[in-house]
Structures are given as C-alpha cells and as structure tokens.
Design an enzyme around this catalytic site. Structure first.
Site, short mmCIF file in Angstrom:
data_model
loop_
_atom_site.label_atom_id
_atom_site.label_comp_id
_atom_site.label_asym_id
_atom_site.label_seq_id
_atom_site.Cartn_x
_atom_site.Cartn_y
_atom_site.Cartn_z
N SER A 97 -8.09 3.72 -56.68
CA SER A 97 -6.86 4.38 -56.22
C SER A 97 -6.85 4.45 -54.71
O SER A 97 -7.91 4.47 -54.06
CB SER A 97 -6.77 5.79 -56.82
N ASP A 98 -5.65 4.48 -54.15
CA ASP A 98 -5.51 4.66 -52.71
C ASP A 98 -4.21 5.40 -52.43
O ASP A 98 -3.22 5.19 -53.13
CB ASP A 98 -5.52 3.32 -51.98
N THR A 99 -4.25 6.25 -51.42
CA THR A 99 -3.08 7.04 -51.04
C THR A 99 -2.79 6.84 -49.57
O THR A 99 -3.71 6.83 -48.74
CB THR A 99 -3.31 8.54 -51.32
N GLY A 145 -1.37 4.34 -55.02
CA GLY A 145 -1.58 3.21 -55.91
C GLY A 145 -2.74 3.48 -56.84
O GLY A 145 -3.73 4.11 -56.44
#
EC number: 3.6.1.9
Length: 200
Positions: free
Chosen positions: A72-74, A109
């Site tokens: 995940s990435d923010t 994501g």
C-alpha cells in the site's frame, strides 16, 4: 500461537497503522517491509503513482512466501503536486503551510498478490483542514508526529483537531481503505474476522 493468530497475509509495510487496521478486521499478518524507489515518474498522475508503488511493494514483499501479500502507498495531493513524507523540519512546515485552509486529496493505493495474480485499486478521499497558525504548525512539528506521515500530518493523531471535514474513506487517510482492502483480500482467499465463535 492460536490458529486465529497464525498469519494469513504478509504485509509489505512497516506501518503500525496498517497493521492495526488489518487486525481490526481480524487479519493476522507477518510484516516484511518492502524497500523500493518511491520517486514519482515524470507527469505521473497521483492515482497511478500510489497504485504503481503499492503493486511494486506487494511484488517485492511476496518474495520467499506463499502467503498473499499486501502492498500500500498513500500520498497527499495539492493540485497535481504529490506530497510524500517530509524530508526535514522545513519540508514539513512547507507542506503544512500549503495544506492550511485547503481541501486536498489523500490518494491511497492497495495491491494484493495471491491465487488471482496481482489485484490492485486506489481510493481518493477529500480532506479539508482549517487555517493553521504558524505557531500551531511549529508546535505540531515539535510533537514528532509529522516525521513519517504523507503530507506531514496524521488524521488519527494530534492533527485530528485541524480537520474540518472528510469526504470518503477515513481509514484510507489513516493508511488503508478497509472496504476496498477487504474486497481484494476476499478475492485472494484471505479470511476476514479471524476465527470468531458463531452467534447463537
């Protein structure tokens, strides 16, 4: 270790917030942070950026395991400017000053590897911060909270008092959109809620 504590997912992130969010829906994880290059590509749209990083983290994190793996990435986005984690005090203060009094986007994501291959999606949440005074920004920096946060603030922490409004997924801003994550995990065969006794 009970069967409900046995990891059913590898988490390719060192984020305690993501681990806690997964635990809240009954998913036990083993943690294997993925160290990747997070530099945005030229003219890369924020949604494409976070989803690409999520997929890459899941891919790297999945090495050496048969468990489904989540990456995940923010990113915090002002206009088309992507704000990652601040480099230092000056960078954090510049980010918070830019976000002060604005409605901006938090784009998260997520990607999960497993029997269905690589599945991914992204979620956009709109966050409105009130006007922040320079002394508030400085005091917030001194708290230490902005150091490892995208956009230099944590909605679930001290910065909660800055937030006027959220449109979208609160958990996505914290680190993981649980509704969308649960759908991907289910498609990859990961059980949710652990082993809970049936309700009589």
């Amino acid at each position: 270790m009970t069967s409900s504590d046995t990891p059913s997912l590898r988490l390719a992130s060192a984020s305690p917030r993501r681990r806690e969010l997964l635990a809240s829906i009954g998913v036990a994880v083993e943690v294997a942070p993925a160290d990747i290059d997070e530099t945005p590509l030229e003219d890369e749209a924020p949604a494409a950026y976070v989803e690409r990083l999520a997929r890459r983290k899941a891919q790297v994190g999945a090495e050496g395991t048969t468990l489904p793996t989540l990456g995940s990435d923010t990113a915090v986005v002002v206009g088309r400017r992507i704000l990652g984690k601040p480099r230092d005090r000056e960078d954090a203060i510049a980010m918070l000053s830019a976000l002060s009094g604005t409605t901006h986007e938090v784009v998260t994501g997520i990607a999960v590897t497993g029997p269905q291959g690589m599945l991914s999606t992204h979620v956009v949440t709109r966050v409105t911060l009130r006007e922040l005074q320079p002394d508030e920004i400085e005091a917030y920096w001194r708290s230490g909270e902005p150091v490892d946060k995208a956009g230099a603030y944590a909605i679930q922490g001290l910065a909660a008092i800055f937030v006027e409004r959220i449109e979208g997924s609160h958990s996505a801003v914290v680190g993981l959109p649980l509704f969308e994550t649960a759908k991907l995990l289910t498609r990859q065969g990961v059980s949710l809620w652990g082993e809970r006794p049936a309700v009589p």
